[in-house]
Design an enzyme around this catalytic site. Structure first.
Site, PDB file in Angstrom:
ATOM      1  N   ASN A  65      -5.381   4.889  22.491  1.00 54.17           N
ATOM      2  CA  ASN A  65      -4.318   4.025  21.963  1.00 54.17           C
ATOM      3  C   ASN A  65      -3.288   3.734  23.042  1.00 54.17           C
ATOM      4  OD1 ASN A  65      -3.240   2.613  19.703  1.00 54.17           O
ATOM      5  ND2 ASN A  65      -1.608   4.126  19.569  1.00 54.17           N
TER       6      ASN A  65
ATOM      7  N   ASN B 138      -4.967   2.055  -1.766  1.00 56.13           N
ATOM      8  CA  ASN B 138      -5.538   0.710  -1.932  1.00 56.13           C
ATOM      9  C   ASN B 138      -6.234   0.530  -3.278  1.00 56.13           C
ATOM     10  OD1 ASN B 138      -8.011   2.020  -1.621  1.00 56.13           O
ATOM     11  ND2 ASN B 138      -8.880   0.352  -0.434  1.00 56.13           N
TER      12      ASN B 138
ATOM     13  N   THR C 125      -0.071   3.795  22.545  1.00 57.30           N
ATOM     14  CA  THR C 125       0.953   4.827  22.391  1.00 57.30           C
ATOM     15  C   THR C 125       0.260   6.159  22.104  1.00 57.30           C
ATOM     16  OG1 THR C 125       2.324   3.107  21.412  1.00 57.30           O
ATOM     17  CG2 THR C 125       3.087   5.378  21.131  1.00 57.30           C
TER      18      THR C 125
ATOM     19  N   GLY D 272     -16.842  -6.329  10.767  1.00 57.37           N
ATOM     20  CA  GLY D 272     -15.701  -5.905   9.955  1.00 57.37           C
ATOM     21  C   GLY D 272     -15.819  -6.161   8.460  1.00 57.37           C
TER      22      GLY D 272
ATOM     23  N   LYS E 148       0.810  -1.225   0.000  1.00 56.36           N
ATOM     24  CA  LYS E 148       0.000   0.000   0.000  1.00 56.36           C
ATOM     25  C   LYS E 148       0.845   1.278   0.000  1.00 56.36           C
ATOM     26  CE  LYS E 148      -4.287  -1.635   2.009  1.00 56.36           C
ATOM     27  NZ  LYS E 148      -5.289  -1.427   3.039  1.00 56.36           N
TER      28      LYS E 148
ATOM     29  N   GLY F 168      -3.249   3.151  14.219  1.00 50.85           N
ATOM     30  CA  GLY F 168      -2.432   2.737  13.081  1.00 50.85           C
ATOM     31  C   GLY F 168      -3.017   3.301  11.788  1.00 50.85           C
ATOM     32  N   GLY F 169      -2.620   2.699  10.669  1.00 53.52           N
ATOM     33  CA  GLY F 169      -3.066   3.171   9.362  1.00 53.52           C
ATOM     34  C   GLY F 169      -4.581   3.125   9.209  1.00 53.52           C
ATOM     35  N   ALA F 170      -5.183   2.056   9.692  1.00 53.95           N
ATOM     36  CA  ALA F 170      -6.637   1.906   9.543  1.00 53.95           C
ATOM     37  C   ALA F 170      -7.363   3.000  10.326  1.00 53.95           C
ATOM     38  CB  ALA F 170      -7.063   0.529  10.027  1.00 53.95           C
TER      39      ALA F 170
HETATM   40  P1  ATR Z   1      -2.815  -0.884  10.587  1.00 52.45           P
HETATM   41  O1  ATR Z   1      -1.967  -0.036   9.694  1.00 52.45           O
HETATM   42  O2  ATR Z   1      -3.354  -2.123   9.925  1.00 52.45           O
HETATM   43  O3  ATR Z   1      -3.879  -0.121  11.281  1.00 52.45           O
HETATM   44  P2  ATR Z   1      -0.713  -0.804  12.517  1.00 52.45           P
HETATM   45  O4  ATR Z   1      -0.227   0.434  11.910  1.00 52.45           O
HETATM   46  O5  ATR Z   1       0.258  -1.888  12.814  1.00 52.45           O
HETATM   47  O6  ATR Z   1      -1.854  -1.510  11.686  1.00 52.45           O
HETATM   48  O7  ATR Z   1      -1.503  -0.356  13.830  1.00 52.45           O
HETATM   49  C1  ATR Z   1      -1.627  -1.164  14.835  1.00 52.45           C
HETATM   50  C2  ATR Z   1      -2.467  -0.506  15.943  1.00 52.45           C
HETATM   51  O8  ATR Z   1      -2.810  -1.544  16.820  1.00 52.45           O
HETATM   52  C3  ATR Z   1      -1.734   0.544  16.747  1.00 52.45           C
HETATM   53  O9  ATR Z   1      -2.657   1.443  17.273  1.00 52.45           O
HETATM   54  C4  ATR Z   1      -1.138  -0.319  17.875  1.00 52.45           C
HETATM   55  O10 ATR Z   1      -0.875   0.390  19.048  1.00 52.45           O
HETATM   56  P3  ATR Z   1       0.527   1.218  19.203  1.00 52.45           P
HETATM   57  O11 ATR Z   1       0.344   2.479  18.427  1.00 52.45           O
HETATM   58  O12 ATR Z   1       0.660   1.445  20.664  1.00 52.45           O
HETATM   59  O13 ATR Z   1       1.596   0.313  18.654  1.00 52.45           O
HETATM   60  C5  ATR Z   1      -2.283  -1.256  18.112  1.00 52.45           C
HETATM   61  N1  ATR Z   1      -1.862  -2.510  18.726  1.00 52.45           N
HETATM   62  C6  ATR Z   1      -1.342  -3.585  18.079  1.00 52.45           C
HETATM   63  N2  ATR Z   1      -1.123  -4.584  18.954  1.00 52.45           N
HETATM   64  C7  ATR Z   1      -1.519  -4.130  20.175  1.00 52.45           C
HETATM   65  C8  ATR Z   1      -1.563  -4.704  21.490  1.00 52.45           C
HETATM   66  N3  ATR Z   1      -1.178  -5.942  21.713  1.00 52.45           N
HETATM   67  N4  ATR Z   1      -2.029  -3.931  22.492  1.00 52.45           N
HETATM   68  C9  ATR Z   1      -2.437  -2.670  22.261  1.00 52.45           C
HETATM   69  N5  ATR Z   1      -2.432  -2.072  21.040  1.00 52.45           N
HETATM   70  C10 ATR Z   1      -1.981  -2.797  20.013  1.00 52.45           C
END
Ligand code: ATR
Length: 282
Positions: free
Chosen positions: A154, A88, A156, A245, A67, A132-134
């Site tokens: 979130n 996409n 983070t 979803g 992507k 994240g991206g979504a």
């Molecule tokens: P995408 O692009 O598909 O949305 P991504 O960029 O990997 O995927 O985003 C992952 C999201 O899931 C982030 O918000 C991540 O939190 P962080 O920003 O703190 O990394 C969250 N995430 C993934 N695994 C997690 C977990 N075990 N506990 C809490 N948050 C999680």
């Protein structure tokens, strides 16, 4: 016109996109094919893109892990894709490749088609879980659609703040830790789970415990494998309305088909059909 369309990504053998787009071709009496173009990491992506350009496909979808990687091969990008930094959907306009991102708009269309009254109620409070991206795509599309109160929780905080920077006008966005969100779930009309937590093979996991929900709260998960995630199971136990979803998958495809052909296909009946297909795979 006989459309030649496809999907690039890896792995994509189990993608439901060919089924969806073939349905759209039939529904709209449009001639065309949609094929899987799997590009593994062993081959040169640049060479594959050169080959694809020479083939003159009318358009294609792009999925994981390409992507972002597709961007240098595009001639133009629409605003949504620029903001996302991810594409996409690509359309071939007289040999020029134009990149779009229909993920966020697809999500918002799916939500509004199931719950059409949400937007009319200006005070609707939404909580996005994940940054994240979504989440970025969904946040941007929600505010573009006119939702005024969209909070982000979130793990983070910094990532959530980066998304909040997309905010404009009179929109209110609070940033919360996951613990804070857990304590405040009763404030929200819609709670949207945007992370991959709970996806197979971790289907027993949920990023948050859905308790203490507002009456008529909508619990929405973008994960569709499994269809009934742990998050949605908890929502159901709390008498929340559920938003699944796979509907995002359906409506992002509808928006892509519209970009390629100029025709908006009806999705009537497809929500249930897709659900049954996914159940069959479980
Ligand atoms: P995408 O692009 O598909 O949305 P991504 O960029 O990997 O995927 O985003 C992952 C999201 O899931 C982030 O918000 C991540 O939190 P962080 O920003 O703190 O990394 C969250 N995430 C993934 N695994 C997690 C977990 N075990 N506990 C809490 N948050 C999680």
């Amino acid at each position: 016109m006989n459309y030649s369309l496809g999907l690039i990504g890896y792995p994509i053998q189990h993608s439901l996109s060919p089924w969806i787009h073939e349905r759209f071709f039939k529904k709209t009496s449009t001639a065309g094919t949609y094929r899987l173009i799997e590009i593994s990491s062993n081959v040169s992506f640049t060479e594959e893109m050169t080959r694809l350009k020479a083939e003159g496909l009318n358009g294609f979808n792009v999925t994981v892990p390409y992507k972002e990687k597709i961007i240098p091969f595009l001639d133009k990008m629409d605003e949504n894709a620029k903001v996302m930094g991810a594409v996409n959907t690509v359309v071939n306009e007289n040999g020029q490749w134009i990149g779009y991102n229909t993920d966020g708009t697809g999500y918002v269309r799916s939500l509004q088609s199931k719950y059409p009254k949400l937007l009319k109620e200006k005070k609707t409070r939404l909580l996005l879980i994940g940054a994240g991206g979504a989440a970025r795509g969904i946040y941007y599309s929600l505010i573009k659609a006119g939702f005024q109160n969209v909070d982000i929780a979130n793990r983070t905080i910094k990532s959530a703040e980066n998304i909040k920077n997309l905010k404009e006008g009179t929109i209110h966005t609070n940033i919360l830790s996951l613990d804070e969100a857990q304590q405040q779930l009763h404030l929200y009309d819609v709670i949207i789970q945007t992370t991959s937590v709970g996806m197979k093979p971790n289907q027993h996991m949920s990023i948050i415990q859905l308790t203490n929900l507002k009456t008529d709260c909508i619990a929405s998960d973008i994960v569709y494998q499994p269809l009934q995630t742990e998050f949605l199971k908890q929502g159901e136990a709390q008498r929340a309305h559920l938003h699944y979803g796979h509907t995002m998958l359906l409506y992002q495809a509808q928006a892509a088909f519209e970009i390629w052909t100029g025709i908006k296909p009806s999705t009537d009946g497809m929500d249930l059909e897709l659900m049954n297909k996914l159940r069959g795979n479980e």
